[in-house]
Design a protein around this motif. Structure first.
Motif, PDB file in Angstrom:
ATOM      1  N   LYS A   1       0.767  -1.235   0.101  1.00  0.00           N
ATOM      2  CA  LYS A   1      -0.017  -0.217   0.043  1.00  0.00           C
ATOM      3  C   LYS A   1       0.895   1.277  -0.103  1.00  0.00           C
ATOM      4  CE  LYS A   1      -4.391  -1.744   1.997  1.00  0.00           C
ATOM      5  NZ  LYS A   1      -5.155  -1.788   3.384  1.00  0.00           N
ATOM      6  N   ASP A   2       1.922   1.330   0.696  1.00  0.00           N
ATOM      7  CA  ASP A   2       2.790   2.522   0.775  1.00  0.00           C
ATOM      8  C   ASP A   2       3.423   2.611  -0.622  1.00  0.00           C
ATOM      9  OD1 ASP A   2       2.570   2.847   3.561  1.00  0.00           O
ATOM     10  OD2 ASP A   2       4.523   1.932   4.044  1.00  0.00           O
ATOM     11  N   CYS A   3       3.897   1.561  -1.343  1.00  0.00           N
ATOM     12  CA  CYS A   3       4.153   1.636  -2.652  1.00  0.00           C
ATOM     13  C   CYS A   3       3.218   2.258  -3.588  1.00  0.00           C
ATOM     14  CB  CYS A   3       4.671   0.097  -3.302  1.00  0.00           C
ATOM     15  SG  CYS A   3       6.279  -0.157  -2.445  1.00  0.00           S
ATOM     16  N   TYR A   4       2.246   1.580  -3.541  1.00  0.00           N
ATOM     17  CA  TYR A   4       0.957   2.001  -4.417  1.00  0.00           C
ATOM     18  C   TYR A   4       0.404   3.302  -4.089  1.00  0.00           C
ATOM     19  CZ  TYR A   4      -3.546   1.723  -6.874  1.00  0.00           C
ATOM     20  OH  TYR A   4      -4.631   1.926  -7.763  1.00  0.00           O
ATOM     21  N   ASP A   5       0.561   3.847  -2.744  1.00  0.00           N
ATOM     22  CA  ASP A   5       0.187   5.275  -2.412  1.00  0.00           C
ATOM     23  C   ASP A   5       1.107   6.362  -2.682  1.00  0.00           C
ATOM     24  OD1 ASP A   5      -2.457   4.281  -1.743  1.00  0.00           O
ATOM     25  OD2 ASP A   5      -1.836   4.289   0.448  1.00  0.00           O
ATOM     26  N   THR A   6       2.278   6.019  -3.190  1.00  0.00           N
ATOM     27  CA  THR A   6       3.660   6.828  -3.241  1.00  0.00           C
ATOM     28  C   THR A   6       3.181   7.645  -4.602  1.00  0.00           C
ATOM     29  OG1 THR A   6       5.023   5.733  -2.319  1.00  0.00           O
ATOM     30  CG2 THR A   6       5.836   7.123  -3.725  1.00  0.00           C
ATOM     31  N   PRO A   7       3.381   9.083  -4.573  1.00  0.00           N
ATOM     32  CA  PRO A   7       2.985   9.938  -5.918  1.00  0.00           C
ATOM     33  C   PRO A   7       4.131   9.069  -7.030  1.00  0.00           C
ATOM     34  CG  PRO A   7       3.076  11.142  -4.097  1.00  0.00           C
ATOM     35  CD  PRO A   7       3.490   9.997  -3.545  1.00  0.00           C
ATOM     36  N   GLY A   8       3.516   9.189  -7.979  1.00  0.00           N
ATOM     37  CA  GLY A   8       4.253   8.609  -9.298  1.00  0.00           C
ATOM     38  C   GLY A   8       4.240   7.127  -9.435  1.00  0.00           C
ATOM     39  N   SER A   9       3.330   6.310  -8.304  1.00  0.00           N
ATOM     40  CA  SER A   9       3.433   4.713  -8.189  1.00  0.00           C
ATOM     41  C   SER A   9       2.970   4.104  -9.734  1.00  0.00           C
ATOM     42  CB  SER A   9       2.566   4.537  -7.225  1.00  0.00           C
ATOM     43  OG  SER A   9       2.126   3.203  -7.464  1.00  0.00           O
ATOM     44  N   TYR A  10       3.440   3.223 -10.032  1.00  0.00           N
ATOM     45  CA  TYR A  10       3.057   2.305 -11.253  1.00  0.00           C
ATOM     46  C   TYR A  10       3.478   0.916 -11.116  1.00  0.00           C
ATOM     47  CZ  TYR A  10       1.585   1.032 -16.050  1.00  0.00           C
ATOM     48  OH  TYR A  10       1.070   0.756 -16.828  1.00  0.00           O
ATOM     49  N   GLY A  11       2.733   0.012 -11.707  1.00  0.00           N
ATOM     50  CA  GLY A  11       3.145  -1.485 -11.444  1.00  0.00           C
ATOM     51  C   GLY A  11       2.290  -2.205 -12.414  1.00  0.00           C
ATOM     52  N   ILE A  12       2.977  -3.283 -12.934  1.00  0.00           N
ATOM     53  CA  ILE A  12       2.299  -4.404 -13.526  1.00  0.00           C
ATOM     54  C   ILE A  12       1.857  -5.718 -12.942  1.00  0.00           C
ATOM     55  CG2 ILE A  12       2.744  -5.867 -15.729  1.00  0.00           C
ATOM     56  CD1 ILE A  12       2.411  -2.600 -16.408  1.00  0.00           C
ATOM     57  N   ILE A  13       0.784  -6.383 -13.099  1.00  0.00           N
ATOM     58  CA  ILE A  13       0.528  -7.535 -12.705  1.00  0.00           C
ATOM     59  C   ILE A  13       0.254  -8.626 -13.735  1.00  0.00           C
ATOM     60  CG2 ILE A  13      -1.984  -6.924 -12.348  1.00  0.00           C
ATOM     61  CD1 ILE A  13      -2.055  -8.111  -9.629  1.00  0.00           C
ATOM     62  N   ALA A  14       0.560  -9.900 -13.400  1.00  0.00           N
ATOM     63  CA  ALA A  14       0.425 -10.847 -14.283  1.00  0.00           C
ATOM     64  C   ALA A  14      -0.858 -11.789 -13.544  1.00  0.00           C
ATOM     65  CB  ALA A  14       1.424 -11.897 -14.523  1.00  0.00           C
ATOM     66  N   ILE A  15      -1.976 -11.764 -14.343  1.00  0.00           N
ATOM     67  CA  ILE A  15      -3.241 -12.709 -13.752  1.00  0.00           C
ATOM     68  C   ILE A  15      -3.741 -13.750 -14.849  1.00  0.00           C
ATOM     69  CG2 ILE A  15      -5.422 -12.402 -13.023  1.00  0.00           C
ATOM     70  CD1 ILE A  15      -4.883  -9.537 -12.243  1.00  0.00           C
ATOM     71  N   ALA A  16      -3.929 -14.729 -14.223  1.00  0.00           N
ATOM     72  CA  ALA A  16      -4.505 -15.842 -15.131  1.00  0.00           C
ATOM     73  C   ALA A  16      -5.406 -16.444 -14.300  1.00  0.00           C
ATOM     74  CB  ALA A  16      -3.536 -16.927 -15.699  1.00  0.00           C
ATOM     75  N   GLU A  17      -6.752 -16.704 -14.704  1.00  0.00           N
ATOM     76  CA  GLU A  17      -7.759 -17.382 -13.774  1.00  0.00           C
ATOM     77  C   GLU A  17      -7.934 -16.738 -12.534  1.00  0.00           C
ATOM     78  OE1 GLU A  17      -6.944 -21.559 -14.132  1.00  0.00           O
ATOM     79  OE2 GLU A  17      -6.524 -21.568 -16.374  1.00  0.00           O
ATOM     80  N   ASN A  18      -7.969 -15.568 -12.390  1.00  0.00           N
ATOM     81  CA  ASN A  18      -8.301 -14.810 -11.427  1.00  0.00           C
ATOM     82  C   ASN A  18      -7.259 -15.079 -10.333  1.00  0.00           C
ATOM     83  OD1 ASN A  18     -10.667 -13.421 -12.523  1.00  0.00           O
ATOM     84  ND2 ASN A  18     -11.808 -15.123 -11.834  1.00  0.00           N
ATOM     85  N   GLN A  19      -5.863 -15.324 -10.691  1.00  0.00           N
ATOM     86  CA  GLN A  19      -5.033 -15.736  -9.736  1.00  0.00           C
ATOM     87  C   GLN A  19      -3.671 -14.664 -10.064  1.00  0.00           C
ATOM     88  OE1 GLN A  19      -3.481 -19.897  -9.457  1.00  0.00           O
ATOM     89  NE2 GLN A  19      -2.018 -19.208  -7.777  1.00  0.00           N
ATOM     90  N   VAL A  20      -3.339 -14.236  -9.199  1.00  0.00           N
ATOM     91  CA  VAL A  20      -2.052 -13.217  -9.513  1.00  0.00           C
ATOM     92  C   VAL A  20      -0.798 -14.189  -9.435  1.00  0.00           C
ATOM     93  CG1 VAL A  20      -0.467 -11.674  -8.407  1.00  0.00           C
ATOM     94  CG2 VAL A  20      -2.989 -11.281  -8.197  1.00  0.00           C
ATOM     95  N   PHE A  21      -0.152 -14.193 -10.686  1.00  0.00           N
ATOM     96  CA  PHE A  21       1.369 -15.042 -10.794  1.00  0.00           C
ATOM     97  C   PHE A  21       2.631 -14.199 -10.604  1.00  0.00           C
ATOM     98  CE2 PHE A  21      -1.961 -17.719 -12.818  1.00  0.00           C
ATOM     99  CZ  PHE A  21      -1.696 -19.051 -12.088  1.00  0.00           C
ATOM    100  N   GLY A  22       2.415 -13.074 -10.606  1.00  0.00           N
ATOM    101  CA  GLY A  22       3.568 -12.189 -10.671  1.00  0.00           C
ATOM    102  C   GLY A  22       3.228 -10.506 -10.518  1.00  0.00           C
ATOM    103  N   PHE A  23       4.264  -9.754 -10.073  1.00  0.00           N
ATOM    104  CA  PHE A  23       3.776  -8.172 -10.397  1.00  0.00           C
ATOM    105  C   PHE A  23       5.150  -7.681  -9.803  1.00  0.00           C
ATOM    106  CE2 PHE A  23       3.709  -9.050  -5.627  1.00  0.00           C
ATOM    107  CZ  PHE A  23       4.414  -8.184  -5.042  1.00  0.00           C
ATOM    108  N   ALA A  24       5.166  -6.433 -10.493  1.00  0.00           N
ATOM    109  CA  ALA A  24       6.256  -5.404 -10.097  1.00  0.00           C
ATOM    110  C   ALA A  24       5.621  -4.141  -9.918  1.00  0.00           C
ATOM    111  CB  ALA A  24       7.210  -5.167 -11.571  1.00  0.00           C
TER     112      ALA A  24
END
Length: 156
Positions: free
Chosen positions: A41-64
Motif C-alpha cells: 500500500k505504501d508503494c501504491y500510494d506513493t506519488p508516481g506509483s506504477y506497477g504491472i500484474i500478471a493474472i490468469a484465471e483470477n490468480q496473481v502469478f507475479g507483479f512489479a
C-alpha cells in the motif's frame, strides 16, 4: 496470462504472493499479512506509483511495483518490489512483466529504472538478463538505527 497495470483491489493477493516468495531463499524474510500489505500500500500510494500484474484465471502469478520521480534532467523509476510465484519462476512471466513495465515507462517519459536486490542471487541474474547493471557512480549505503522504546505516560 493477462498483464495489466496494478490496481488497489489487487494488493491483498499481491501481499499473499509477496509473503510466499520472500519467505524462501535468498531472502528468508518473515513478513506478516499486515506488514506485507502495508508495504505494498505504501508503494501504491506513493506519488508516481506504477506497477504491472500478471493474472490468469483470477490468480496473481507475479507483479512489479515502484514509482517515478523527477530527476534534474528527466524522470527515474525506482522499482521497489517484484516477485513471481516460486513455481512459475523461470517460465518467462517475470520477463514479460519487465518488458511491459519498460514499455509503459518509456511512454511516460521515464529515462532510468533502478532497483535494489541481493548480490550474487538468482534475482540479480534475472535483472542482469533484463538489461540492468551495477551503476558505475552509485553505491548503496545503510545505517542501522538504534530503536529506543519509551514508556508512554498515560496522562499525556
Amino acid at each position: 496470462m493477462k498483464l495489466q497495470p496494478i490496481e488497489y483491489c489487487h494488493l491483498k493477493e499481491c501481499a499473499d504472493l509477496f509473503i510466499a516468495v520472500f519467505s524462501n531463499p535468498p531472502w528468508n524474510e518473515t513478513w506478516s499479512q499486515k506488514s506485507a500489505l502495508s508495504r505494498l500500500k505504501d508503494c501504491y500510494d506513493t506519488p508516481g506509483s506504477y506497477g504491472i500484474i500478471a493474472i490468469a484465471e483470477n490468480q496473481v502469478f507475479g507483479f512489479a511495483i515502484g514509482f517515478a520521480e523527477t530527476w534534474y534532467k528527466d524522470k527515474h523509476f525506482f522499482l521497489k518490489e517484484m516477485c513471481v510465484q516460486s513455481a512459475k519462476q523461470r517460465s518467462g512471466i517475470g520477463t514479460k512483466i519487465m518488458d511491459m513495465l519498460y514499455q509503459d515507462l518509456v511512454t511516460q517519459g521515464v529515462r532510468t529504472m533502478y532497483l535494489l536486490t541481493v548480490r550474487d542471487s538468482s534475482a540479480e541474474a534475472f535483472y542482469e538478463k533484463c538489461g540492468f547493471s551495477n551503476h558505475s557512480k552509485m553505491q548503496i549505503m545503510s545505517k542501522t538505527l538504534k530503536v529506543q522504546l519509551q514508556k508512554v505516560n498515560e496522562s499525556d
